[in-house]
Motif scaffolding. Structure first.
Motif, PDB file in Angstrom:
ATOM      1  N   ALA A  11     -54.771  69.015  36.212  1.00 17.52           N
ATOM      2  CA  ALA A  11     -55.065  67.641  36.622  1.00 17.52           C
ATOM      3  C   ALA A  11     -53.863  67.026  37.330  1.00 17.52           C
ATOM      4  CB  ALA A  11     -55.451  66.817  35.400  1.00 17.52           C
ATOM      5  N   LYS A  12     -52.694  67.312  36.780  1.00 18.42           N
ATOM      6  CA  LYS A  12     -51.462  66.756  37.365  1.00 18.42           C
ATOM      7  C   LYS A  12     -51.248  67.301  38.773  1.00 18.42           C
ATOM      8  CE  LYS A  12     -46.611  66.083  36.090  1.00 18.42           C
ATOM      9  NZ  LYS A  12     -45.512  66.562  35.219  1.00 18.42           N
ATOM     10  N   GLN A  13     -51.442  68.614  38.917  1.00 19.14           N
ATOM     11  CA  GLN A  13     -51.160  69.262  40.196  1.00 19.14           C
ATOM     12  C   GLN A  13     -52.177  68.876  41.278  1.00 19.14           C
ATOM     13  OE1 GLN A  13     -48.494  71.248  40.431  1.00 19.14           O
ATOM     14  NE2 GLN A  13     -48.854  72.910  41.893  1.00 19.14           N
ATOM     15  N   THR A  14     -53.442  68.839  40.909  1.00 18.14           N
ATOM     16  CA  THR A  14     -54.480  68.616  41.901  1.00 18.14           C
ATOM     17  C   THR A  14     -54.749  67.126  42.136  1.00 18.14           C
ATOM     18  OG1 THR A  14     -56.168  68.726  40.189  1.00 18.14           O
ATOM     19  CG2 THR A  14     -55.665  70.755  41.355  1.00 18.14           C
ATOM     20  N   GLY A  15     -54.340  66.296  41.184  1.00 20.58           N
ATOM     21  CA  GLY A  15     -54.627  64.874  41.300  1.00 20.58           C
ATOM     22  C   GLY A  15     -56.019  64.517  40.815  1.00 20.58           C
ATOM     23  N   LEU A  16     -56.732  65.506  40.332  1.00 25.44           N
ATOM     24  CA  LEU A  16     -58.082  65.223  39.828  1.00 25.44           C
ATOM     25  C   LEU A  16     -58.007  64.691  38.409  1.00 25.44           C
ATOM     26  CD1 LEU A  16     -59.719  68.527  41.068  1.00 25.44           C
ATOM     27  CD2 LEU A  16     -60.256  66.267  41.956  1.00 25.44           C
ATOM     28  N   LYS A  17     -59.142  64.087  37.983  1.00 28.59           N
ATOM     29  CA  LYS A  17     -59.173  63.583  36.609  1.00 28.59           C
ATOM     30  C   LYS A  17     -59.229  64.754  35.623  1.00 28.59           C
ATOM     31  CE  LYS A  17     -61.283  59.060  37.299  1.00 28.59           C
ATOM     32  NZ  LYS A  17     -62.459  58.203  37.050  1.00 28.59           N
ATOM     33  N   LYS A  19     -61.186  65.297  33.075  1.00 21.57           N
ATOM     34  CA  LYS A  19     -62.524  65.824  32.786  1.00 21.57           C
ATOM     35  C   LYS A  19     -62.983  66.765  33.901  1.00 21.57           C
ATOM     36  CE  LYS A  19     -66.220  66.148  30.289  1.00 21.57           C
ATOM     37  NZ  LYS A  19     -66.202  66.737  28.949  1.00 21.57           N
ATOM     38  N   LYS A  20     -62.717  66.331  35.150  1.00 20.46           N
ATOM     39  CA  LYS A  20     -63.144  67.147  36.280  1.00 20.46           C
ATOM     40  C   LYS A  20     -62.374  68.464  36.312  1.00 20.46           C
ATOM     41  CE  LYS A  20     -64.876  66.650  40.926  1.00 20.46           C
ATOM     42  NZ  LYS A  20     -65.057  65.757  42.098  1.00 20.46           N
ATOM     43  N   SER A  21     -61.072  68.386  35.993  1.00 23.81           N
ATOM     44  CA  SER A  21     -60.260  69.614  35.945  1.00 23.81           C
ATOM     45  C   SER A  21     -60.815  70.591  34.912  1.00 23.81           C
ATOM     46  CB  SER A  21     -58.809  69.277  35.603  1.00 23.81           C
ATOM     47  OG  SER A  21     -58.298  68.326  36.503  1.00 23.81           O
ATOM     48  N   GLU A  22     -61.190  70.037  33.736  1.00 23.32           N
ATOM     49  CA  GLU A  22     -61.750  70.878  32.681  1.00 23.32           C
ATOM     50  C   GLU A  22     -63.043  71.542  33.163  1.00 23.32           C
ATOM     51  OE1 GLU A  22     -62.570  68.861  29.051  1.00 23.32           O
ATOM     52  OE2 GLU A  22     -63.137  70.693  28.003  1.00 23.32           O
ATOM     53  N   ASN A  23     -63.877  70.738  33.824  1.00 25.00           N
ATOM     54  CA  ASN A  23     -65.153  71.281  34.304  1.00 25.00           C
ATOM     55  C   ASN A  23     -64.936  72.398  35.314  1.00 25.00           C
ATOM     56  OD1 ASN A  23     -66.655  69.606  32.706  1.00 25.00           O
ATOM     57  ND2 ASN A  23     -66.992  68.056  34.285  1.00 25.00           N
ATOM     58  N   ILE A  24     -63.947  72.174  36.200  1.00 26.60           N
ATOM     59  CA  ILE A  24     -63.692  73.187  37.238  1.00 26.60           C
ATOM     60  C   ILE A  24     -63.191  74.486  36.589  1.00 26.60           C
ATOM     61  CG2 ILE A  24     -62.177  73.788  39.161  1.00 26.60           C
ATOM     62  CD1 ILE A  24     -62.508  70.905  40.156  1.00 26.60           C
ATOM     63  N   LEU A  25     -62.262  74.341  35.637  1.00 25.57           N
ATOM     64  CA  LEU A  25     -61.750  75.538  34.958  1.00 25.57           C
ATOM     65  C   LEU A  25     -62.874  76.271  34.238  1.00 25.57           C
ATOM     66  CD1 LEU A  25     -59.294  77.278  34.042  1.00 25.57           C
ATOM     67  CD2 LEU A  25     -59.190  75.829  32.028  1.00 25.57           C
ATOM     68  N   ASN A  26     -63.704  75.510  33.501  1.00 21.95           N
ATOM     69  CA  ASN A  26     -64.833  76.111  32.789  1.00 21.95           C
ATOM     70  C   ASN A  26     -65.758  76.830  33.754  1.00 21.95           C
ATOM     71  OD1 ASN A  26     -64.056  75.338  30.253  1.00 21.95           O
ATOM     72  ND2 ASN A  26     -65.251  73.444  30.255  1.00 21.95           N
TER      73      ASN A  26
ATOM     74  N   LYS B  22     -61.015  75.362  48.074  1.00 28.11           N
ATOM     75  CA  LYS B  22     -60.025  76.449  48.125  1.00 28.11           C
ATOM     76  C   LYS B  22     -58.709  75.999  47.523  1.00 28.11           C
ATOM     77  CE  LYS B  22     -58.291  80.166  51.008  1.00 28.11           C
ATOM     78  NZ  LYS B  22     -56.869  80.158  50.633  1.00 28.11           N
ATOM     79  N   LYS B  23     -58.288  74.799  47.874  1.00 27.40           N
ATOM     80  CA  LYS B  23     -57.038  74.272  47.324  1.00 27.40           C
ATOM     81  C   LYS B  23     -57.101  74.224  45.811  1.00 27.40           C
ATOM     82  CE  LYS B  23     -54.763  71.119  50.567  1.00 27.40           C
ATOM     83  NZ  LYS B  23     -54.521  69.699  50.891  1.00 27.40           N
ATOM     84  N   THR B  24     -58.232  73.711  45.313  1.00 28.06           N
ATOM     85  CA  THR B  24     -58.372  73.552  43.868  1.00 28.06           C
ATOM     86  C   THR B  24     -58.323  74.900  43.165  1.00 28.06           C
ATOM     87  OG1 THR B  24     -59.878  71.737  44.440  1.00 28.06           O
ATOM     88  CG2 THR B  24     -59.728  72.363  42.127  1.00 28.06           C
ATOM     89  N   VAL B  25     -59.098  75.832  43.669  1.00 24.80           N
ATOM     90  CA  VAL B  25     -59.153  77.167  43.029  1.00 24.80           C
ATOM     91  C   VAL B  25     -57.790  77.837  43.085  1.00 24.80           C
ATOM     92  CG1 VAL B  25     -60.152  79.484  43.210  1.00 24.80           C
ATOM     93  CG2 VAL B  25     -61.622  77.492  43.412  1.00 24.80           C
ATOM     94  N   ASP B  26     -57.128  77.751  44.251  1.00 25.80           N
ATOM     95  CA  ASP B  26     -55.785  78.326  44.354  1.00 25.80           C
ATOM     96  C   ASP B  26     -54.853  77.725  43.335  1.00 25.80           C
ATOM     97  OD1 ASP B  26     -55.697  78.844  47.972  1.00 25.80           O
ATOM     98  OD2 ASP B  26     -56.292  80.149  46.317  1.00 25.80           O
ATOM     99  N   ASN B  27     -54.951  76.389  43.199  1.00 22.55           N
ATOM    100  CA  ASN B  27     -54.102  75.690  42.240  1.00 22.55           C
ATOM    101  C   ASN B  27     -54.333  76.183  40.818  1.00 22.55           C
ATOM    102  OD1 ASN B  27     -52.194  73.888  43.271  1.00 22.55           O
ATOM    103  ND2 ASN B  27     -53.816  72.516  43.973  1.00 22.55           N
ATOM    104  N   VAL B  28     -55.609  76.331  40.494  1.00 20.79           N
ATOM    105  CA  VAL B  28     -55.943  76.765  39.131  1.00 20.79           C
ATOM    106  C   VAL B  28     -55.260  78.095  38.815  1.00 20.79           C
ATOM    107  CG1 VAL B  28     -57.807  77.621  37.664  1.00 20.79           C
ATOM    108  CG2 VAL B  28     -58.093  75.483  38.913  1.00 20.79           C
ATOM    109  N   PHE B  29     -55.394  79.055  39.708  1.00 23.32           N
ATOM    110  CA  PHE B  29     -54.819  80.373  39.433  1.00 23.32           C
ATOM    111  C   PHE B  29     -53.299  80.337  39.473  1.00 23.32           C
ATOM    112  CE2 PHE B  29     -58.379  82.821  38.590  1.00 23.32           C
ATOM    113  CZ  PHE B  29     -59.404  82.567  39.480  1.00 23.32           C
TER     114      PHE B  29
END
Lengths: 84, 168
Positions: A11-17, A19-26, B22-29
């Motif tokens: 969340a910190k890195q992407t600037g997303l909230k 909850k949204k970060s959790e959803n994306i990871l899941n 793409k940015k988001t996925v890259d960030n996650v990994f």
């Protein structure tokens, strides 16, 4: 590191909230799990590969001359593609 | 499947354009990798655990992934119902040593015997004969032949008596 801490970082890195970060990871984890369940291998550039490896059936002979059949098994292998 | 497939799926599900996805996925990994380095392990429930292991020298490091029980079961689904099994070994029939010599008498032989001797011999009689005929087998030439030989010699040599021969 536990999942919660990971989500906070995302969340910190992407600037997303959060909850949204959790959803994306899941979502990412679910996609990977689903594809592996369909026996499809996954290759992620800059991270690693998930491969399915099969150990074939084998028969082992113990010292007391007892034969045991070990059934085949499919396991998951992760090959990192990043320098740690 | 590779990263681009994941990016497409994420962009659809979360209504992001491809660049954002793409940015988001890259960030996650990227963050996953970093957290592995910093904390030496990363645990994602219902998926697995990433562990950073350093070699004995401490210089080489590599990551090991331990899938969760749920994921392992899913991958081994085809063989999940199989278990270890001990085999019980029993000797096959051909290897066993036979206790007694057994034989079968062919039907042709019985037929011939019946015809030649004209007697109502049955299988058991014949078997007994053969089994008990050990004394007979020691003789190389039958009694009939010997008798015939005598007759021939008597006839050819006239009535000479006291003839010494092997058979006399």
């Amino acid at each position: 590191m536990k999942k919660n801490k990971l989500i906070k970082k995302i969340a910190k890195q992407t600037g997303l909230k959060k909850k949204k970060s959790e959803n994306i990871l899941n979502s990412i984890v679910n996609i990977i799990t689903k594809e592996l369940g369909n026996k499809k291998e996954i290759s992620i550039n800059g991270f690693g590969d998930f491969k399915i490896v099969r150990d074939e059936m084998r028969i082992i002979l113990s010292k007391s001359n007892i034969k045991t059949v070990i059934p085949p098994k499919e396991t998951l292998n992760f090959i990192p593609r990043n320098i740690f | 499947m590779n990263k681009s497939n994941i990016v497409s799926a994420i962009s659809i599900r979360f209504i992001l354009n491809k660049d954002e996805a793409k940015k988001t996925v890259d960030n996650v990994f990227k963050i996953m990798t970093e957290s592995m380095k910093d904390n030496k392990s990363l645990n994602i429930p219902k998926f697995g655990k990433f562990k950073l292991i350093s070699s004995e020298t401490g210089k080489d490091k590599f990551v090991r992934f331990l899938p969760s029980k749920k994921l392992s079961k899913k991958i081994n689904y085809d063989f999940s119902d199989l278990e270890k099994k001990e085999l019980s070994y029993s000797e096959p029939e051909s290897v066993k040593v036979k206790d007694e010599f057994s034989y079968t008498i062919s039907k042709e032989f019985l037929k011939q015997k019946k015809e030649s001797e004209g007697s109502g011999e049955n299988l058991s009689q014949v078997k007994d004969e053969i089994a008990a005929g050990e004394e007979n087998t020691k003789k190389l030439i039958s009694d009939e032949l010997v008798k015939l030989h005598h007759e021939i010699i008597e006839f050819s040599q006239g009535n000479q008596e006291g003839s010494n021969n092997l058979w006399g």
